[in-house]
Design an enzyme around this catalytic site. Structure first.
Site, PDB file in Angstrom:
ATOM      1  N   ASP A 224      10.258   0.257  -4.792  1.00 44.97           N
ATOM      2  CA  ASP A 224       8.995  -0.487  -4.881  1.00 44.97           C
ATOM      3  C   ASP A 224       8.094   0.082  -3.787  1.00 44.97           C
ATOM      4  O   ASP A 224       8.529   0.915  -2.974  1.00 44.97           O
ATOM      5  CB  ASP A 224       9.249  -1.991  -4.664  1.00 44.97           C
ATOM      6  CG  ASP A 224       7.962  -2.803  -4.699  1.00 44.97           C
ATOM      7  OD1 ASP A 224       7.121  -2.539  -5.584  1.00 44.97           O
ATOM      8  OD2 ASP A 224       7.766  -3.689  -3.837  1.00 44.97           O
ATOM      9  N   SER A 225       6.858  -0.411  -3.731  1.00 46.93           N
ATOM     10  CA  SER A 225       5.960   0.022  -2.663  1.00 46.93           C
ATOM     11  C   SER A 225       6.357  -0.590  -1.318  1.00 46.93           C
ATOM     12  O   SER A 225       5.886  -0.131  -0.282  1.00 46.93           O
ATOM     13  CB  SER A 225       4.534  -0.400  -2.992  1.00 46.93           C
ATOM     14  OG  SER A 225       4.462  -1.812  -3.056  1.00 46.93           O
TER      15      SER A 225
ATOM     16  N   CYS B 299       9.012  -2.193  -9.543  1.00 43.35           N
ATOM     17  CA  CYS B 299       7.574  -2.209  -9.251  1.00 43.35           C
ATOM     18  C   CYS B 299       6.831  -2.218 -10.580  1.00 43.35           C
ATOM     19  O   CYS B 299       6.975  -1.280 -11.388  1.00 43.35           O
ATOM     20  CB  CYS B 299       7.221  -0.957  -8.448  1.00 43.35           C
ATOM     21  SG  CYS B 299       5.453  -0.781  -8.157  1.00 43.35           S
TER      22      CYS B 299
ATOM     23  N   GLU C  57       3.295  -8.351   2.526  1.00 40.29           N
ATOM     24  CA  GLU C  57       3.853  -7.259   3.355  1.00 40.29           C
ATOM     25  C   GLU C  57       3.767  -7.606   4.839  1.00 40.29           C
ATOM     26  O   GLU C  57       4.581  -7.156   5.634  1.00 40.29           O
ATOM     27  CB  GLU C  57       3.124  -5.939   3.070  1.00 40.29           C
ATOM     28  CG  GLU C  57       3.544  -5.248   1.786  1.00 40.29           C
ATOM     29  CD  GLU C  57       4.989  -4.731   1.800  1.00 40.29           C
ATOM     30  OE1 GLU C  57       5.443  -4.213   2.843  1.00 40.29           O
ATOM     31  OE2 GLU C  57       5.671  -4.865   0.768  1.00 40.29           O
TER      32      GLU C  57
ATOM     33  N   CYS D 104       4.102  -8.784 -10.568  1.00 41.31           N
ATOM     34  CA  CYS D 104       4.222  -7.901  -9.397  1.00 41.31           C
ATOM     35  C   CYS D 104       5.457  -8.426  -8.687  1.00 41.31           C
ATOM     36  O   CYS D 104       5.590  -9.639  -8.481  1.00 41.31           O
ATOM     37  CB  CYS D 104       2.991  -8.024  -8.500  1.00 41.31           C
ATOM     38  SG  CYS D 104       3.215  -7.266  -6.874  1.00 41.31           S
TER      39      CYS D 104
ATOM     40  N   HIS E 101       6.335  -8.476  -5.788  1.00 43.18           N
ATOM     41  CA  HIS E 101       6.106  -9.176  -4.511  1.00 43.18           C
ATOM     42  C   HIS E 101       5.921 -10.690  -4.706  1.00 43.18           C
ATOM     43  O   HIS E 101       6.205 -11.465  -3.794  1.00 43.18           O
ATOM     44  CB  HIS E 101       4.836  -8.646  -3.836  1.00 43.18           C
ATOM     45  CG  HIS E 101       4.999  -7.354  -3.098  1.00 43.18           C
ATOM     46  ND1 HIS E 101       5.137  -6.146  -3.737  1.00 43.18           N
ATOM     47  CD2 HIS E 101       5.021  -7.091  -1.766  1.00 43.18           C
ATOM     48  CE1 HIS E 101       5.236  -5.178  -2.831  1.00 43.18           C
ATOM     49  NE2 HIS E 101       5.176  -5.724  -1.625  1.00 43.18           N
TER      50      HIS E 101
HETATM   51  N1  DGL Z   1       5.465  -4.797  -6.084  1.00 41.22           N
HETATM   52  C1  DGL Z   1       4.696  -3.886  -6.820  1.00 41.22           C
HETATM   53  C2  DGL Z   1       4.446  -4.330  -8.221  1.00 41.22           C
HETATM   54  O1  DGL Z   1       5.320  -4.933  -8.791  1.00 41.22           O
HETATM   55  C3  DGL Z   1       3.583  -3.156  -6.107  1.00 41.22           C
HETATM   56  C4  DGL Z   1       2.533  -3.968  -5.442  1.00 41.22           C
HETATM   57  C5  DGL Z   1       1.567  -3.125  -4.619  1.00 41.22           C
HETATM   58  O2  DGL Z   1       2.027  -2.315  -3.821  1.00 41.22           O
HETATM   59  O3  DGL Z   1       0.357  -3.310  -4.795  1.00 41.22           O
HETATM   60  O4  DGL Z   1       3.437  -4.060  -8.824  1.00 41.22           O
END
Ligand code: DGL
Length: 277
Positions: A10-11, A73, A153, A187, A189
């Protein structure tokens, strides 16, 4: 049997939502997790940049001899799935969008589904396509939520955090207006701020966790290839991030419920080597 690790990326910390579901479902599987924190957030990047970053992450994981990849992600899944599949003709690569869409279609009673996601995921149209393929008359409301990933984050996940509460209230508006009964946290996150989102939407709205939804698909893919790990031993785990190791491990440990700092290394993804702080 195949005892090699599963790779996830993931990011940043978001994909740990998939890690948590994975460790609960198959604690005997080993895994390698990469959070590309040096390049986060991914959500406002172009499709070209996302393809490059996703390929880089796949290369890193393949360098750790993974037996499968869970693309934890949504933004990468939405914008770079074809490039990642092309880079892995020999191992399963599972994205998060199709499993989350399927879970939402099973959960909805009214056919009104909302998706909270990054701007790049919304722009791709991937969720509308995945949902309409399964339920053509579905009414899909897409809501870009650019303020959430930077807050998460930074570890600002407390529902009482005023900036988080304001952002969540803003994004809840279109969902409530559309009277959606099911909301995809599109997402990985966002499950870290699930409490704040549920509070803003009310208890009757079903929330779908895209990372958790995809773990079942990954396990099925491994089972079909006779590639599950050794069920008699606990799996090993290894975490990598590409910047900000301390914040990554403190936010991640709080979410996972164990101290991951001793299992985490910061790497330079361009060189694929450890960074000495
Ligand atoms: N967690 C990621 C997603 O599911 C990336 C979120 C990001 O870095 O903007 O899209």
């Amino acid at each position: 049997m195949d005892t090699r690790p599963i790779g996830l990326f993931d990011s940043g910390v978001g994909g740990l939502t998939a890690v948590r579901a994975l460790t609960r479902a198959v604690p005997f599987e080993s895994f390698v997790y990469l959070g590309d924190t040096a390049n986060a957030p991914y959500g406002d990047r172009t499709p070209e940049a996302l393809r490059d970053l996703s390929r880089q992450n796949i290369r890193f994981l393949r360098g750790r001899d993974v037996k499968a990849v869970l693309v934890a992600c949504n933004t990468s899944t939405a914008n770079a799935m074809d490039a990642m599949l092309a880079a892995c003709p020999d191992i399963p690569v599972v994205g998060v969008i199709a499993p989350a869409a399927a879970a939402a279609v099973s959960a909805t009673q009214t056919g009104r589904i909302a998706v909270l996601a990054t701007a790049a995921t919304v722009r791709s149209g991937a969720y509308e396509r995945a949902i309409r393929e399964l339920m053509p008359p579905a009414r899909v409301t897409m809501v870009p939520c650019p303020k959430l990933v930077p807050l998460i984050e930074a570890g600002r996940t407390d529902p009482a955090d005023p900036d988080l509460a304001a952002a969540v209230a803003e994004y809840a508006g279109p969902v409530l207006a559309a009277e959606a009964d099911t909301v995809i946290l599109g997402c990985t996150h966002y499950p870290l701020v699930r409490v704040a989102i549920q509070k803003a939407l009310g208890p009757d709205v079903a929330l779908i966790d895209s990372g958790a939804a995809s773990v079942g698909v990954l396990i099925t893919a491994l089972g079909e290839r006779d590639a599950m790990g050794d069920t008699t031993k606990p799996g090993s785990r290894r975490f990598y991030c590409s910047a900000g190791r301390d914040t990554f491990t403190s936010v991640g440990s709080a979410f996972l419920g164990w101290d991951m700092s001793g299992e985490t290394e910061e790497v330079d993804l361009c060189q694929d080597r450890p960074i000495k702080n």
